[in-house]
Design a protein around this motif. Sequence first.
Motif, mmCIF file in Angstrom:
data_model
loop_
_atom_site.group_PDB
_atom_site.id
_atom_site.type_symbol
_atom_site.label_atom_id
_atom_site.label_comp_id
_atom_site.label_asym_id
_atom_site.label_seq_id
_atom_site.Cartn_x
_atom_site.Cartn_y
_atom_site.Cartn_z
ATOM 1 N N SER A 3 0.837 -1.200 0.000
ATOM 2 C CA SER A 3 0.000 0.000 0.000
ATOM 3 C C SER A 3 0.870 1.248 0.000
ATOM 4 O O SER A 3 1.999 1.241 0.501
ATOM 5 C CB SER A 3 -0.909 0.001 1.240
ATOM 6 N N ASP A 4 0.339 2.333 -0.546
ATOM 7 C CA ASP A 4 1.055 3.607 -0.471
ATOM 8 C C ASP A 4 1.100 4.144 0.959
ATOM 9 O O ASP A 4 1.969 4.953 1.293
ATOM 10 C CB ASP A 4 0.374 4.646 -1.366
ATOM 11 N N ASP A 5 0.164 3.707 1.789
ATOM 12 C CA ASP A 5 0.098 4.143 3.176
ATOM 13 C C ASP A 5 1.065 3.315 4.020
ATOM 14 O O ASP A 5 0.820 2.136 4.295
ATOM 15 C CB ASP A 5 -1.323 3.987 3.716
ATOM 16 N N THR A 6 2.173 3.918 4.409
ATOM 17 C CA THR A 6 3.197 3.213 5.182
ATOM 18 C C THR A 6 3.199 3.638 6.656
ATOM 19 O O THR A 6 4.171 3.415 7.371
ATOM 20 C CB THR A 6 4.591 3.479 4.585
ATOM 21 N N THR A 7 2.101 4.203 7.126
ATOM 22 C CA THR A 7 2.021 4.718 8.505
ATOM 23 C C THR A 7 2.365 3.639 9.516
ATOM 24 O O THR A 7 3.148 3.879 10.461
ATOM 25 C CB THR A 7 0.609 5.256 8.792
ATOM 26 N N LEU A 51 15.994 2.916 -4.570
ATOM 27 C CA LEU A 51 17.232 3.507 -4.061
ATOM 28 C C LEU A 51 17.715 2.634 -2.906
ATOM 29 O O LEU A 51 17.110 2.629 -1.835
ATOM 30 C CB LEU A 51 16.995 4.937 -3.558
ATOM 31 N N TRP A 52 18.772 1.861 -3.143
ATOM 32 C CA TRP A 52 19.297 1.008 -2.076
ATOM 33 C C TRP A 52 19.551 1.847 -0.831
ATOM 34 O O TRP A 52 20.119 2.934 -0.916
ATOM 35 C CB TRP A 52 20.597 0.356 -2.513
ATOM 36 N N GLY A 53 19.135 1.353 0.317
ATOM 37 C CA GLY A 53 19.301 2.104 1.559
ATOM 38 C C GLY A 53 20.489 1.611 2.364
ATOM 39 O O GLY A 53 20.699 0.403 2.519
ATOM 40 N N PHE A 54 21.286 2.531 2.878
ATOM 41 C CA PHE A 54 22.405 2.206 3.753
ATOM 42 C C PHE A 54 22.326 3.156 4.944
ATOM 43 O O PHE A 54 22.626 4.349 4.816
ATOM 44 C CB PHE A 54 23.743 2.380 3.030
ATOM 45 N N ILE A 55 21.883 2.636 6.094
ATOM 46 C CA ILE A 55 21.683 3.499 7.254
ATOM 47 C C ILE A 55 22.584 3.069 8.396
ATOM 48 O O ILE A 55 22.952 1.899 8.519
ATOM 49 C CB ILE A 55 20.205 3.507 7.702
ATOM 50 N N ALA A 56 22.946 4.047 9.223
ATOM 51 C CA ALA A 56 23.879 3.802 10.320
ATOM 52 C C ALA A 56 23.500 4.711 11.493
ATOM 53 O O ALA A 56 22.797 5.721 11.313
ATOM 54 C CB ALA A 56 25.306 4.097 9.876
ATOM 55 N N PRO A 57 23.936 4.358 12.703
ATOM 56 C CA PRO A 57 23.652 5.224 13.857
ATOM 57 C C PRO A 57 24.247 6.606 13.675
ATOM 58 O O PRO A 57 25.300 6.782 13.051
ATOM 59 C CB PRO A 57 24.338 4.481 15.023
ATOM 60 N N GLU A 58 23.566 7.614 14.217
ATOM 61 C CA GLU A 58 24.077 8.989 14.120
ATOM 62 C C GLU A 58 25.463 9.113 14.692
ATOM 63 O O GLU A 58 26.267 9.945 14.253
ATOM 64 C CB GLU A 58 23.131 9.939 14.871
ATOM 65 N N SER A 59 25.772 8.313 15.713
ATOM 66 C CA SER A 59 27.066 8.427 16.399
ATOM 67 C C SER A 59 28.208 7.774 15.632
ATOM 68 O O SER A 59 29.374 7.947 15.994
ATOM 69 C CB SER A 59 26.982 7.751 17.780
ATOM 70 N N ILE A 85 10.104 3.590 -3.961
ATOM 71 C CA ILE A 85 10.165 4.983 -3.522
ATOM 72 C C ILE A 85 9.312 5.235 -2.273
ATOM 73 O O ILE A 85 9.723 5.974 -1.372
ATOM 74 C CB ILE A 85 9.730 5.928 -4.660
ATOM 75 N N HIS A 86 8.128 4.619 -2.168
ATOM 76 C CA HIS A 86 7.290 4.889 -0.991
ATOM 77 C C HIS A 86 7.923 4.322 0.279
ATOM 78 O O HIS A 86 7.734 4.878 1.361
ATOM 79 C CB HIS A 86 5.860 4.363 -1.187
ATOM 80 N N ILE A 87 8.722 3.268 0.157
ATOM 81 C CA ILE A 87 9.433 2.727 1.315
ATOM 82 C C ILE A 87 10.615 3.628 1.668
ATOM 83 O O ILE A 87 10.904 3.866 2.849
ATOM 84 C CB ILE A 87 9.902 1.292 1.043
ATOM 85 N N THR A 88 11.294 4.140 0.653
ATOM 86 C CA THR A 88 12.384 5.085 0.922
ATOM 87 C C THR A 88 11.869 6.300 1.684
ATOM 88 O O THR A 88 12.504 6.786 2.639
ATOM 89 C CB THR A 88 13.040 5.526 -0.398
ATOM 90 N N ARG A 89 10.699 6.803 1.298
ATOM 91 C CA ARG A 89 10.110 7.939 2.014
ATOM 92 C C ARG A 89 9.793 7.562 3.461
ATOM 93 O O ARG A 89 10.016 8.361 4.379
ATOM 94 C CB ARG A 89 8.846 8.417 1.301
ATOM 95 N N ALA A 90 9.281 6.354 3.662
ATOM 96 C CA ALA A 90 8.951 5.911 5.022
ATOM 97 C C ALA A 90 10.204 5.824 5.887
ATOM 98 O O ALA A 90 10.195 6.226 7.059
ATOM 99 C CB ALA A 90 8.248 4.551 4.965
#
Length: 286
Positions: free
Chosen positions: A83-87, A275-283, A112-117
């Motif tokens: 769904s477009d609703d990723t709440t 868009l492949w996502g690569f996330i890491a802790p802010e620290s 793209i809708h998951i990247t936005r979420a």
Amino acid sequence: MDGLADPLVRIPVQKWSEIQDQFLQDWPRSIAGYYALKIQREWLQRGLKHDFHVYCPYGDIRNGMVAIQSKGPVRELIIQCPSDDTTNIEEALRDTKLIDWSKSYTIPAPPIHITRAINAVLKDINMVIRRPGTPHYMFLLTKDTPIFEDIRLPKDVTIELLTEEHIDIVDSTWVNKHKGSDWFFQLLVKAQYGFGLFQDRQLACFVFINEVGFLTHLFTLEKFRKKGYADLLLKYVCNKQIKDNKDVYCFVMEGNDSAINLYYKLGFKKYHCVLWGFIAPESSKL
């Protein structure tokens, strides 16, 4: 929600088909979610162990899927929503205790809708984008496509399954090579998901189907290029997938014109961007 309950509820294998039915309603945007579940179920039936666990926000399959897997040293979150609703996915990612947000994660093939979420929750979970994802486009050859009848191998050429002896050269040529990435190829070789084209018994060209079901690491060694080997190998693998009643799909980086032209030539159609996502802790040090 019960204060003791985690918003990400684990879904047993027996109910994965219900999630797949939801993904079929969002076709082909949710193709990676559909085939991730299909491939992992097949591996379990074959006795292949892989650290892959499936969750749905609040236990409702209509809310989409967050699958958590480890690929050697790499931690991945496969996040898909029909769904477009990723709440609900966003709320679950903010509140879950199952995901250790002190670690880094790869998020493969998010539409793209998951990247936005994901971007919407980064600040709340104290994570940042480790590096911007390069746009990739999904290319699809549907399982009802007629098989390729024009595969004619030269006398000195064979197509065979890859074995462990080929892992070093495969890993050394991978654009995403990292510490421990050879583990990933060992997994795919063990699953018989690696295919090689050989000239005079020498490995010339290879491609894999990964644990989420899409083509990856199509590569021809330099001295064997301009012989049409990638074309031959892809046709062979496409035929195998179609005979197994599976769609053939892949993600091609924007600007990789040689690969894009090859897939068009074989009849693939271009669909959505990820868009492949690569996330890491802010620290963490970026």
